[in-house]
Scaffold this motif. Structure first.
Motif, PDB file in Angstrom:
ATOM      1  N   TYR A   2       0.825  -1.201   0.000  1.00  0.00           N
ATOM      2  CA  TYR A   2       0.000   0.000   0.000  1.00  0.00           C
ATOM      3  C   TYR A   2       0.859   1.251   0.000  1.00  0.00           C
ATOM      4  CZ  TYR A   2      -4.238  -2.592   1.000  1.00  0.00           C
ATOM      5  OH  TYR A   2      -5.309  -3.436   0.923  1.00  0.00           O
ATOM      6  N   ASN A   3       0.405   2.201  -0.732  1.00  0.00           N
ATOM      7  CA  ASN A   3       1.021   3.520  -0.759  1.00  0.00           C
ATOM      8  C   ASN A   3       0.478   4.301   0.439  1.00  0.00           C
ATOM      9  OD1 ASN A   3       1.640   6.215  -1.317  1.00  0.00           O
ATOM     10  ND2 ASN A   3       1.319   5.975  -3.518  1.00  0.00           N
ATOM     11  N   THR A   4       1.320   5.015   1.161  1.00  0.00           N
ATOM     12  CA  THR A   4       0.854   5.776   2.336  1.00  0.00           C
ATOM     13  C   THR A   4      -0.159   6.836   1.933  1.00  0.00           C
ATOM     14  OG1 THR A   4       2.756   7.256   2.169  1.00  0.00           O
ATOM     15  CG2 THR A   4       2.923   5.398   3.706  1.00  0.00           C
ATOM     16  N   ARG A   5      -0.052   7.333   0.725  1.00  0.00           N
ATOM     17  CA  ARG A   5      -1.021   8.310   0.230  1.00  0.00           C
ATOM     18  C   ARG A   5      -2.405   7.683   0.114  1.00  0.00           C
ATOM     19  NH1 ARG A   5      -1.626  10.502  -5.549  1.00  0.00           N
ATOM     20  NH2 ARG A   5      -3.060  12.203  -5.229  1.00  0.00           N
ATOM     21  N   ASP A   6      -2.466   6.419  -0.371  1.00  0.00           N
ATOM     22  CA  ASP A   6      -3.742   5.708  -0.482  1.00  0.00           C
ATOM     23  C   ASP A   6      -4.347   5.474   0.888  1.00  0.00           C
ATOM     24  OD1 ASP A   6      -3.495   5.601  -3.229  1.00  0.00           O
ATOM     25  OD2 ASP A   6      -2.620   3.588  -3.245  1.00  0.00           O
ATOM     26  N   ILE A   7      -3.508   5.118   1.856  1.00  0.00           N
ATOM     27  CA  ILE A   7      -3.992   4.873   3.210  1.00  0.00           C
ATOM     28  C   ILE A   7      -4.548   6.155   3.811  1.00  0.00           C
ATOM     29  CG2 ILE A   7      -3.289   4.226   5.544  1.00  0.00           C
ATOM     30  CD1 ILE A   7      -1.315   2.248   4.225  1.00  0.00           C
ATOM     31  N   LYS A   8      -3.855   7.265   3.623  1.00  0.00           N
ATOM     32  CA  LYS A   8      -4.350   8.536   4.158  1.00  0.00           C
ATOM     33  C   LYS A   8      -5.665   8.943   3.503  1.00  0.00           C
ATOM     34  CE  LYS A   8       0.021  10.419   5.702  1.00  0.00           C
ATOM     35  NZ  LYS A   8       1.015  11.453   5.586  1.00  0.00           N
ATOM     36  N   LEU A   9      -5.788   8.730   2.211  1.00  0.00           N
ATOM     37  CA  LEU A   9      -7.030   9.058   1.512  1.00  0.00           C
ATOM     38  C   LEU A   9      -8.178   8.204   2.050  1.00  0.00           C
ATOM     39  CD1 LEU A   9      -8.537  10.642  -0.639  1.00  0.00           C
ATOM     40  CD2 LEU A   9      -7.859   8.901  -2.299  1.00  0.00           C
ATOM     41  N   LYS A  10      -7.942   6.904   2.267  1.00  0.00           N
ATOM     42  CA  LYS A  10      -8.974   6.039   2.839  1.00  0.00           C
ATOM     43  C   LYS A  10      -9.375   6.533   4.227  1.00  0.00           C
ATOM     44  CE  LYS A  10      -7.864   1.746   0.485  1.00  0.00           C
ATOM     45  NZ  LYS A  10      -7.387   0.362   0.642  1.00  0.00           N
ATOM     46  N   ASP A  11      -8.390   6.924   5.028  1.00  0.00           N
ATOM     47  CA  ASP A  11      -8.679   7.436   6.371  1.00  0.00           C
ATOM     48  C   ASP A  11      -9.536   8.686   6.315  1.00  0.00           C
ATOM     49  OD1 ASP A  11      -7.263   5.406   7.612  1.00  0.00           O
ATOM     50  OD2 ASP A  11      -5.429   6.579   7.823  1.00  0.00           O
ATOM     51  N   ILE A  12      -9.235   9.571   5.381  1.00  0.00           N
ATOM     52  CA  ILE A  12     -10.012  10.810   5.228  1.00  0.00           C
ATOM     53  C   ILE A  12     -11.436  10.490   4.797  1.00  0.00           C
ATOM     54  CG2 ILE A  12     -10.263  12.919   3.842  1.00  0.00           C
ATOM     55  CD1 ILE A  12      -7.143  13.045   3.842  1.00  0.00           C
ATOM     56  N   ILE A  13     -11.577   9.568   3.852  1.00  0.00           N
ATOM     57  CA  ILE A  13     -12.919   9.194   3.376  1.00  0.00           C
ATOM     58  C   ILE A  13     -13.725   8.573   4.517  1.00  0.00           C
ATOM     59  CG2 ILE A  13     -14.207   7.659   1.823  1.00  0.00           C
ATOM     60  CD1 ILE A  13     -11.875   8.104  -0.212  1.00  0.00           C
ATOM     61  N   ILE A  14     -13.100   7.698   5.293  1.00  0.00           N
ATOM     62  CA  ILE A  14     -13.778   7.084   6.440  1.00  0.00           C
ATOM     63  C   ILE A  14     -14.193   8.156   7.445  1.00  0.00           C
ATOM     64  CG2 ILE A  14     -13.444   5.584   8.447  1.00  0.00           C
ATOM     65  CD1 ILE A  14     -11.621   3.845   6.567  1.00  0.00           C
ATOM     66  N   THR A 134     -19.805   1.833   1.690  1.00  0.00           N
ATOM     67  CA  THR A 134     -18.470   2.295   1.282  1.00  0.00           C
ATOM     68  C   THR A 134     -17.562   2.403   2.507  1.00  0.00           C
ATOM     69  OG1 THR A 134     -19.408   3.515  -0.584  1.00  0.00           O
ATOM     70  CG2 THR A 134     -17.195   4.168   0.145  1.00  0.00           C
ATOM     71  N   GLY A 135     -18.071   3.001   3.561  1.00  0.00           N
ATOM     72  CA  GLY A 135     -17.295   3.121   4.792  1.00  0.00           C
ATOM     73  C   GLY A 135     -16.932   1.769   5.374  1.00  0.00           C
ATOM     74  N   ILE A 136     -17.872   0.843   5.375  1.00  0.00           N
ATOM     75  CA  ILE A 136     -17.614  -0.503   5.880  1.00  0.00           C
ATOM     76  C   ILE A 136     -16.530  -1.181   5.047  1.00  0.00           C
ATOM     77  CG2 ILE A 136     -18.604  -2.823   6.106  1.00  0.00           C
ATOM     78  CD1 ILE A 136     -21.265  -1.415   6.947  1.00  0.00           C
ATOM     79  N   ALA A 137     -16.674  -1.112   3.730  1.00  0.00           N
ATOM     80  CA  ALA A 137     -15.691  -1.742   2.844  1.00  0.00           C
ATOM     81  C   ALA A 137     -14.296  -1.159   3.062  1.00  0.00           C
ATOM     82  CB  ALA A 137     -16.119  -1.578   1.383  1.00  0.00           C
ATOM     83  N   LEU A 138     -14.214   0.160   3.179  1.00  0.00           N
ATOM     84  CA  LEU A 138     -12.907   0.793   3.399  1.00  0.00           C
ATOM     85  C   LEU A 138     -12.304   0.374   4.735  1.00  0.00           C
ATOM     86  CD1 LEU A 138     -13.543   4.387   2.014  1.00  0.00           C
ATOM     87  CD2 LEU A 138     -12.096   2.624   1.020  1.00  0.00           C
ATOM     88  N   MET A 139     -13.137   0.302   5.757  1.00  0.00           N
ATOM     89  CA  MET A 139     -12.625  -0.092   7.075  1.00  0.00           C
ATOM     90  C   MET A 139     -12.234  -1.563   7.101  1.00  0.00           C
ATOM     91  SD  MET A 139     -14.621   2.068   9.963  1.00  0.00           S
ATOM     92  CE  MET A 139     -13.352   1.650  11.152  1.00  0.00           C
ATOM     93  N   GLU A 140     -13.031  -2.405   6.469  1.00  0.00           N
ATOM     94  CA  GLU A 140     -12.715  -3.844   6.431  1.00  0.00           C
ATOM     95  C   GLU A 140     -11.424  -4.093   5.651  1.00  0.00           C
ATOM     96  OE1 GLU A 140     -14.146  -6.432   7.881  1.00  0.00           O
ATOM     97  OE2 GLU A 140     -16.123  -5.729   8.477  1.00  0.00           O
ATOM     98  N   ASN A 141     -11.238  -3.376   4.524  1.00  0.00           N
ATOM     99  CA  ASN A 141     -10.056  -3.561   3.697  1.00  0.00           C
ATOM    100  C   ASN A 141      -8.825  -2.852   4.240  1.00  0.00           C
ATOM    101  OD1 ASN A 141     -11.352  -5.199   1.818  1.00  0.00           O
ATOM    102  ND2 ASN A 141     -12.117  -3.444   0.688  1.00  0.00           N
ATOM    103  N   LYS A 142      -9.030  -1.909   5.114  1.00  0.00           N
ATOM    104  CA  LYS A 142      -7.920  -1.127   5.678  1.00  0.00           C
ATOM    105  C   LYS A 142      -6.944  -2.012   6.445  1.00  0.00           C
ATOM    106  CE  LYS A 142      -7.084   2.776   8.692  1.00  0.00           C
ATOM    107  NZ  LYS A 142      -7.668   3.722   9.594  1.00  0.00           N
ATOM    108  N   GLY A 143      -7.494  -2.979   7.161  1.00  0.00           N
ATOM    109  CA  GLY A 143      -6.643  -3.862   7.945  1.00  0.00           C
ATOM    110  C   GLY A 143      -5.943  -4.938   7.145  1.00  0.00           C
ATOM    111  N   LYS A 144      -6.329  -5.099   5.894  1.00  0.00           N
ATOM    112  CA  LYS A 144      -5.740  -6.181   5.069  1.00  0.00           C
ATOM    113  C   LYS A 144      -4.526  -5.713   4.317  1.00  0.00           C
ATOM    114  CE  LYS A 144     -10.112  -8.513   4.594  1.00  0.00           C
ATOM    115  NZ  LYS A 144     -11.146  -8.979   3.730  1.00  0.00           N
TER     116      LYS A 144
END
Length: 144
Positions: A2-14, A134-144
């Protein structure tokens, strides 16, 4: 990897999804509680709630407030998103049943939401449910 930029974007969306849901639920609960008697009376006019309006009138805004608070607390967010999805699904099912099987269609929503027509309310709920998923999917996939 994972790119740290992608992780930060997911965090912001969540964060945004949870904040929007929290605002929606706290607003809805507050508007119901501010005009509690009318909310309870409107629930009592529904064939589905008849006889149970007292406890349902308290349960709905309390659930909305609890979910609104939990959505702001990181350790409880995923649980709260699942709860939000369940509650919005119940609200939508209620609307569908009332529209198709009830002789009287009371509006037991509060605030600005009460100005929507029933079909518009279903679309509104569907949009919020999609946002929740969308939020659930992002949170579930965040840990993977």
């Amino acid at each position: 990897m994972y790119n740290t930029r992608d992780i930060k974007l997911k965090d912001i969306i969540i964060e945004v999804i949870c904040l929007l849901h929290a605002i929606l639920f706290v607003y809805a609960a507050t508007s119901k509680l501010m005009d509690f008697q009318q909310f309870k009376e409107q629930l009592g006019q529904s064939d589905m709630v008849l006889g149970n309006e007292n406890w349902v009138a308290w349960l709905v805004p309390v659930l909305e407030l609890v979910l609104g608070i939990f959505l702001l607390m990181r350790p409880y967010r995923l649980f709260a998103l699942y709860g939000s999805l369940a509650l919005m699904t119940l609200f939508s099912a209620y609307i569908i049943v009332v529209l198709n099987f009830s002789n009287h269609i009371p509006c037991s929503c509060g605030g600005i939401i009460s100005t929507m027509g029933w079909e518009t309310h279903l679309v509104f709920n569907a949009c919020w449910m999609a946002l929740t998923l969308t939020g659930i999917a992002l949170m579930e996939n965040k840990g993977k």
